[in-house]
Each structure stands twice: as structure tokens, then as C-alpha cells.
Design a protein around this motif. Structure first.
Motif, PDB file in Angstrom:
ATOM      1  N   ALA A 420      41.041  42.669  58.167  1.00  0.00           N
ATOM      2  CA  ALA A 420      41.532  43.248  59.495  1.00  0.00           C
ATOM      3  C   ALA A 420      41.781  44.881  59.552  1.00  0.00           C
ATOM      4  O   ALA A 420      42.503  45.293  60.268  1.00  0.00           O
ATOM      5  N   CYS A 421      41.354  45.350  58.402  1.00  0.00           N
ATOM      6  CA  CYS A 421      41.586  46.938  58.148  1.00  0.00           C
ATOM      7  C   CYS A 421      40.430  47.640  57.863  1.00  0.00           C
ATOM      8  O   CYS A 421      39.311  46.632  57.147  1.00  0.00           O
ATOM      9  N   ALA A 422      40.063  48.597  57.868  1.00  0.00           N
ATOM     10  CA  ALA A 422      38.955  49.413  57.272  1.00  0.00           C
ATOM     11  C   ALA A 422      38.752  49.372  55.624  1.00  0.00           C
ATOM     12  O   ALA A 422      40.055  49.141  55.249  1.00  0.00           O
ATOM     13  N   SER A 423      37.841  49.904  55.005  1.00  0.00           N
ATOM     14  CA  SER A 423      37.728  49.672  53.752  1.00  0.00           C
ATOM     15  C   SER A 423      37.710  50.930  52.809  1.00  0.00           C
ATOM     16  O   SER A 423      37.780  50.999  51.613  1.00  0.00           O
ATOM     17  N   PHE A 424      37.802  52.178  53.579  1.00  0.00           N
ATOM     18  CA  PHE A 424      37.529  53.326  52.582  1.00  0.00           C
ATOM     19  C   PHE A 424      38.887  53.501  51.852  1.00  0.00           C
ATOM     20  O   PHE A 424      39.887  53.004  52.160  1.00  0.00           O
ATOM     21  N   GLY A 425      38.524  54.013  50.541  1.00  0.00           N
ATOM     22  CA  GLY A 425      39.583  54.218  49.601  1.00  0.00           C
ATOM     23  C   GLY A 425      39.377  53.285  48.463  1.00  0.00           C
ATOM     24  O   GLY A 425      38.562  53.605  47.398  1.00  0.00           O
ATOM     25  N   MET A 426      39.604  51.983  48.376  1.00  0.00           N
ATOM     26  CA  MET A 426      39.021  51.103  47.394  1.00  0.00           C
ATOM     27  C   MET A 426      37.712  50.590  47.309  1.00  0.00           C
ATOM     28  O   MET A 426      37.395  50.392  46.290  1.00  0.00           O
ATOM     29  N   PHE A 427      36.993  50.715  48.457  1.00  0.00           N
ATOM     30  CA  PHE A 427      35.472  50.264  48.354  1.00  0.00           C
ATOM     31  C   PHE A 427      34.715  51.196  49.074  1.00  0.00           C
ATOM     32  O   PHE A 427      35.172  52.409  49.728  1.00  0.00           O
ATOM     33  N   ILE A 428      33.377  51.505  48.748  1.00  0.00           N
ATOM     34  CA  ILE A 428      32.338  52.188  49.458  1.00  0.00           C
ATOM     35  C   ILE A 428      32.371  52.007  50.912  1.00  0.00           C
ATOM     36  O   ILE A 428      32.381  53.188  51.802  1.00  0.00           O
ATOM     37  N   ASN A 429      32.402  50.912  51.387  1.00  0.00           N
ATOM     38  CA  ASN A 429      32.396  50.465  52.778  1.00  0.00           C
ATOM     39  C   ASN A 429      32.657  49.011  52.844  1.00  0.00           C
ATOM     40  O   ASN A 429      32.797  48.315  51.865  1.00  0.00           O
ATOM     41  N   GLU A 430      32.494  48.337  54.064  1.00  0.00           N
ATOM     42  CA  GLU A 430      32.835  46.998  54.120  1.00  0.00           C
ATOM     43  C   GLU A 430      31.854  46.011  53.534  1.00  0.00           C
ATOM     44  O   GLU A 430      32.146  44.874  53.197  1.00  0.00           O
ATOM     45  N   TYR A 431      30.582  46.448  53.487  1.00  0.00           N
ATOM     46  CA  TYR A 431      29.343  45.830  52.651  1.00  0.00           C
ATOM     47  C   TYR A 431      29.703  45.799  51.234  1.00  0.00           C
ATOM     48  O   TYR A 431      29.462  44.479  50.639  1.00  0.00           O
ATOM     49  N   ASP A 432      30.192  46.778  50.483  1.00  0.00           N
ATOM     50  CA  ASP A 432      30.378  46.974  49.056  1.00  0.00           C
ATOM     51  C   ASP A 432      31.640  45.916  48.912  1.00  0.00           C
ATOM     52  O   ASP A 432      31.582  45.062  48.119  1.00  0.00           O
ATOM     53  N   ARG A 433      32.598  45.887  50.035  1.00  0.00           N
ATOM     54  CA  ARG A 433      33.887  45.018  49.777  1.00  0.00           C
ATOM     55  C   ARG A 433      33.210  43.619  49.980  1.00  0.00           C
ATOM     56  O   ARG A 433      33.765  42.926  49.156  1.00  0.00           O
ATOM     57  N   GLY A 434      32.487  43.389  50.824  1.00  0.00           N
ATOM     58  CA  GLY A 434      32.076  41.847  50.863  1.00  0.00           C
ATOM     59  C   GLY A 434      31.286  41.250  49.569  1.00  0.00           C
ATOM     60  O   GLY A 434      31.308  40.232  49.140  1.00  0.00           O
ATOM     61  N   GLU A 435      30.569  42.205  49.087  1.00  0.00           N
ATOM     62  CA  GLU A 435      29.698  41.866  48.016  1.00  0.00           C
ATOM     63  C   GLU A 435      30.768  41.734  46.657  1.00  0.00           C
ATOM     64  O   GLU A 435      30.318  40.820  45.854  1.00  0.00           O
ATOM     65  N   GLN A 436      31.808  42.700  46.636  1.00  0.00           N
ATOM     66  CA  GLN A 436      32.396  42.328  45.634  1.00  0.00           C
ATOM     67  C   GLN A 436      33.382  40.945  45.623  1.00  0.00           C
ATOM     68  O   GLN A 436      33.508  40.139  44.812  1.00  0.00           O
ATOM     69  N   PHE A 437      33.825  40.561  46.858  1.00  0.00           N
ATOM     70  CA  PHE A 437      34.416  39.347  47.230  1.00  0.00           C
ATOM     71  C   PHE A 437      33.388  38.320  46.853  1.00  0.00           C
ATOM     72  O   PHE A 437      33.548  37.102  46.175  1.00  0.00           O
ATOM     73  N   SER A 438      32.030  38.438  47.230  1.00  0.00           N
ATOM     74  CA  SER A 438      31.134  37.149  47.093  1.00  0.00           C
ATOM     75  C   SER A 438      30.881  36.952  45.608  1.00  0.00           C
ATOM     76  O   SER A 438      30.668  35.965  45.100  1.00  0.00           O
ATOM     77  N   LYS A 439      30.845  38.105  44.871  1.00  0.00           N
ATOM     78  CA  LYS A 439      30.568  37.867  43.247  1.00  0.00           C
ATOM     79  C   LYS A 439      31.724  37.094  42.716  1.00  0.00           C
ATOM     80  O   LYS A 439      31.552  36.205  41.738  1.00  0.00           O
ATOM     81  N   LEU A 440      32.993  37.576  43.110  1.00  0.00           N
ATOM     82  CA  LEU A 440      34.243  36.958  42.390  1.00  0.00           C
ATOM     83  C   LEU A 440      34.183  35.277  42.749  1.00  0.00           C
ATOM     84  O   LEU A 440      34.530  34.455  41.815  1.00  0.00           O
ATOM     85  N   VAL A 441      33.634  34.908  44.034  1.00  0.00           N
ATOM     86  CA  VAL A 441      33.696  33.524  44.487  1.00  0.00           C
ATOM     87  C   VAL A 441      32.517  32.798  43.552  1.00  0.00           C
ATOM     88  O   VAL A 441      32.633  31.746  43.122  1.00  0.00           O
ATOM     89  N   LYS A 442      31.248  33.400  43.462  1.00  0.00           N
ATOM     90  CA  LYS A 442      30.117  32.709  43.265  1.00  0.00           C
ATOM     91  C   LYS A 442      30.513  32.460  41.624  1.00  0.00           C
ATOM     92  O   LYS A 442      30.342  31.614  41.061  1.00  0.00           O
ATOM     93  N   GLU A 443      31.239  33.570  40.818  1.00  0.00           N
ATOM     94  CA  GLU A 443      31.568  33.538  39.439  1.00  0.00           C
ATOM     95  C   GLU A 443      32.716  32.265  39.401  1.00  0.00           C
ATOM     96  O   GLU A 443      32.402  31.415  38.498  1.00  0.00           O
ATOM     97  N   TYR A 444      33.538  32.163  40.230  1.00  0.00           N
ATOM     98  CA  TYR A 444      34.455  30.928  40.155  1.00  0.00           C
ATOM     99  C   TYR A 444      33.685  29.507  40.389  1.00  0.00           C
ATOM    100  O   TYR A 444      33.965  28.546  39.843  1.00  0.00           O
ATOM    101  N   LEU A 445      32.853  29.665  41.440  1.00  0.00           N
ATOM    102  CA  LEU A 445      32.035  28.322  41.714  1.00  0.00           C
ATOM    103  C   LEU A 445      31.241  27.823  40.580  1.00  0.00           C
ATOM    104  O   LEU A 445      30.942  26.717  40.645  1.00  0.00           O
ATOM    105  N   LYS A 446      31.004  28.896  39.556  1.00  0.00           N
ATOM    106  CA  LYS A 446      30.080  28.447  38.642  1.00  0.00           C
ATOM    107  C   LYS A 446      30.795  27.224  37.796  1.00  0.00           C
ATOM    108  O   LYS A 446      29.988  26.586  37.196  1.00  0.00           O
TER     109      LYS A 446
END
Length: 446
Positions: A420-446
Motif C-alpha cells: 500500500a506504499c511505494a517501494s523506493f528506499g528498501m527496494f529498487i522498485n516494486e518489481y524488485d520488491r515482489g521478486e524478493q517476496f516470491s523468493k522467500l515464499v518459494k524457499e519456504y514452500l520447498k
């Protein structure tokens, strides 16, 4: 009309903003092939742009000015191609204007040179424009016409389509308000224009002015001809009340146009509205509901937009990283009625208000794990105002921190990443942010 190859042949073109999403890279490659020389200028350092620069190594007619802009690159040039994120108030654009240097944008420059009977289908809206674009993209093979997807789509530059577009083709463009500025300056609108809705957004860019934001959006229809088509959302007050301004033939759509017995893979009332827009466009292109239904029902959604990632230990994981506004965050929360939602939210501020979001969070979220940022401070204030501050499970310096805390606390239900907020600061952009979250979930689902 002048041939586009002749137009570029003897020109020096300044590309303002190379970026990292791929569109600037593709535009620069195209210009390096067809223009005499190219000046690439970007405030990012060469280190930050390394991936982009590596892709452009083969061209010897590109000069780079990185980490800064130089006045002379906006004077000693024949054309400035500006990245969509560059504000019109930029002092360098002012310098170009003072020296009568034309300023263009990728999509509108393409629109000037495309074959006359190739039609642009342009889609805008604060929310839903990407999903609507991809729904229509899945319907276009049914028309039997050649078609191309570009615009505000990651990695899909529009200008290079000039090499392959043919008379009679359809060009499907997702268009942000920033990209529509270029259409406004060129006095061009798409032959088929679709507007999904209007909500407050990008008010940091528009200095708090909803009028300035909506005026850019209106460029989607303001320059249409009477023979063109404007498809607009009857359910959105602003869009409905301004539709009379369009000269084109008008078709309205409503969420009520979607038959109740149609079942979709994509969740939420807002997505039924996106389907209604796609149906209206499909019918305008001669397709029947019957032929469109299976395509629309089987549509799996777009990456990082309420994207289902999987299930484990009675938790279902959804990635809604492109939720960069309170309206988007509230819409995501509403997509899971009567379920326990463990929410990761927060980030940087776009000068937007969180009161409605907080009310939705109070009714729907079981616990909220916040990422630090200016927008997050506004989230906390809005929750405090309505006595819902106890929903905040913690505030974290990193996505990993929020994720680990959530897993330690979550029981049954939905894990929703909808900042619900923009991504600048912690992430390059919202796609980078999304990719980082997907990685965490995929790792967990393994």
C-alpha cells in the motif's frame, strides 16, 4: 508523413533516463541503430546502471553522461527522448524548450510514425490497467489480427515496434499518466481508448494536485477522432462524469456486465471490473461473450498483482507487490472476506492518505507486519486514530525481518504481501520488491 527511418537518420538524440526496467535499454538500442548518434544521460551512476550498459556495449555511437546531466546535452542535440518518470518541470527540459529542441516520449513518438491503419488500443487507470491489458492480450489472438504488446509493461519498449509493425496490426499499450503526457504534447490519442478508474496516486510527483494527475489521464481520449472509440467505466464517478468530453464513439462498461455464473481464477470484485473492460473491448473488436468466456475464466493473473504463490501449513501466500497506494492495499484486503489475514505492508510515501485503508485493515487483518518508511508512519497514525494500533505486530528494517516475525506468529489463513506504499528506499522498485517476496515464499514452500 515522413518515413521514420529518414526522420532519425541524421539526428543526434539525447535519451534522458536509461533506467533498469529494460524499456530505456531497448529504446537506446533502436536509436543507436537508426540515428546518427545518441547521448545517454542518467542521474544514476555507471555502477548502478551496469546491467544496462553491458547490453549497449556493441554500439560505438553512444556517448554516456552518468551520475549527472549537462546543459549542453539538451542544447547540442536534435531531439530529447525523455523517460516517463522525468517530471515536466525538470530544468533540463526547460533548457531544451528554450533552445527549441523537440521533446518526445517513446509511446507517442511511435504513435506519430506507425502505419495509419495500425490501431493502438490504449489502457489507463489508477488501478487495473495492467490486468485489463493482459486480459485483452489473451483475447487478441481470437481476432485473427497481428498484434503487439508494449507501453507501461516491464521490458516492453514501444518505439522499436516501428521495425515490425504492419498496416492493419493492433498495438496494445498500457499507459500510465506519465506516458500520457507524451500523447498530450503530441496531440494524439489511441484509436481505441480504455479508462478503468481514477483514485489518488502519484501526488508526490503531481505536487498534491489531483487535477494535474487527472488531466494527464484524460489525454487518453482528448485527441481522439469521431471515428475512434472510447470505452469507459460507468461505475467510476469521475470517469463517467467526464466521458462527455470525448469526441469519439463511446461504450461504457460496468461490473454488472459480467454474468454472475462466470467463475474466475483472479480474485476480488475489482477484477470482475477489469474483466468487464476486457469484454467491452473484445465485443468492439467483433468477439462474442461465448468465445471470450473460457479465455477470461482461465486467466491466471499478472505477476505481483494478488498473485497466488502456493500453500503450506494451512497458510496461503499472495504477492501483491504492485500495491503502491492505500486504495490498492484496501482492495487486496477486501479480496479475502472472513479470513485471517497476516499482512506485510508499509514503505515510502506518495503523499496519500491512509484513513480508508486503516478502516479496511481493522476489519480484515489479523496482524500487520510493517516495513519501515515515511508511508509506514502515516499507516501507524491512521491505525492509532481508530484504535487499531494493536494490530501492528512490529516494524522491521527489512523484508526478511518482517517475514520471519510473521512465520513465527501466523496460524491458519492468508499471508498477504500488499504494501500500500511505494517501494523506493528498501527496494529498487516494486518489481524488485515482489521478486524478493516470491523468493522467500518459494524457499519456504520447498
Amino acid at each position: 508523413m515522413e518515413n521514420w527511418q529518414a526522420f532519425f537518420k541524421d539526428k543526434t538524440v539525447t535519451v534522458m533516463g536509461l533506467g533498469l526496467l529494460g524499456r530505456g535499454i531497448a529504446d537506446t538500442k533502436f536509436l543507436a541503430k537508426y540515428a546518427k548518434s545518441v547521448i545517454v544521460t542518467d542521474l544514476k551512476s555507471d555502477e548502478a546502471l551496469r546491467v544496462a550498459l553491458d547490453e549497449l556495449k556493441e554500439f560505438s555511437n553512444i556517448k554516456y553522461v552518468l551520475g549527472e546531466h549537462h546543459d549542453e546535452d539538451f542544447i547540442n542535440t536534435d531531439l530529447v527522448l525523455k523517460n516517463a518518470a522525468v517530471p515536466p518541470s525538470s530544468k533540463y527540459l526547460k533548457i531544451a524548450r528554450e533552445h527549441n529542441i523537440p521533446i518526445e516520449m517513446d509511446e507517442s513518438l511511435f504513435a506519430k510514425f506507425k502505419p495509419e491503419d495500425a490501431k493502438i488500443i490504449g489502457i489507463t487507470g489508477t488501478r487495473g490497467k495492467t490486468t485489463t491489458t493482459f486480459l485483452i492480450n489473451d483475447l487478441l489472438p481470437l481476432t485473427g489480427k497481428r498484434f503487439h504488446l508494449a507501453g507501461n509493461v516491464q521490458g516492453k519498449a514501444t518505439l522499436p515496434l516501428l521495425e515490425i509493425v504492419q498496416p492493419g496490426d493492433l498495438i496494445l499499450l498500457e499507459l500510465s499518466s506519465w506516458q500520457l503526457q507524451g500523447f498530450g504534447e503530441a496531440q494524439i490519442s489511441p484509436e481505441i481508448a480504455i479508462w478503468t478508474n481514477l483514485y489518488p496516486d502519484h501526488l508526490n510527483y503531481y505536487q498534491g494536485s489531483m487535477e494535474a494527475y487527472s488531466n494527464d489521464k484524460k489525454q487518453i481520449y482528448l485527441h481522439q477522432k469521431e471515428s475512434d472509440l472510447y470505452i469507459y467505466n460507468q461505475d467510476d464517478d469521475f470517469v463517467r462524469n467526464t466521458a462527455h468530453e470525448a469526441k469519439a464513439q463511446k461504450i461504457s462498461f460496468s461490473i454488472n456486465d459480467v454474468p454472475e455464473d462466470w467463475q474466475f481464477k483472479i480474485l476480488g470484485k475489482h477484477n470482475r471490473s477489469n474483466v468487464a473492460a476486457a469484454l467491452a473491448c473484445g465485443r468492439a473488436l467483433g468477439l462474442s461473450n461465448e468465445v471470450m468466456r473460457p479465455i477470461l475464466e482461465n486467466f491466471g493473473g499478472v505477476e505481483y498483482r494478488l498473485q497466488y504463490l502456493g500453500e503450506k501449513n494451512n497458510l496461503k501466500f499472495y504477492n501483491d507487490s504492485t500495491s503502491t497506494t492505500p486504495v490498492a492495499g484496501a482492495t487486496a484486503l477486501a479480496a479475502f472476506p472472513n479470513q485471517d489475514i497476516y499482512l506485510i505492508a508499509g514503505g515510502s510515501d506518495k503523499n496519500l492518505e491512509f484513513d480508508d485503508w486503516a478502516a479496511m485493515a481493522k476489519d480484515n487483518a489479523k496482524a500487520i507486519f510493517l516495513l519501515k518508511g515515511e508511508g509506514t508512519n502515516k499507516i501507524k497514525d491512521a491505525l492509532l486514530k481508530i484504535g487499531a494500533e494493536n494490530l501492528v505486530a512490529g516494524e522491521y528494517e527489512s523484508l526478511v525481518g518482517a517475514w520471519e516475525a510473521l512465520l513465527a506468529q501466523a496460524g491458519y489463513g492468508i499471508v498477504l504481501f500488499s504494501p500500500a506504499c511505494a517501494s523506493f528506499g528498501m527496494f529498487i522498485n516494486e518489481y524488485d520488491r515482489g521478486e524478493q517476496f516470491s523468493k522467500l515464499v518459494k524457499e519456504y514452500l520447498k
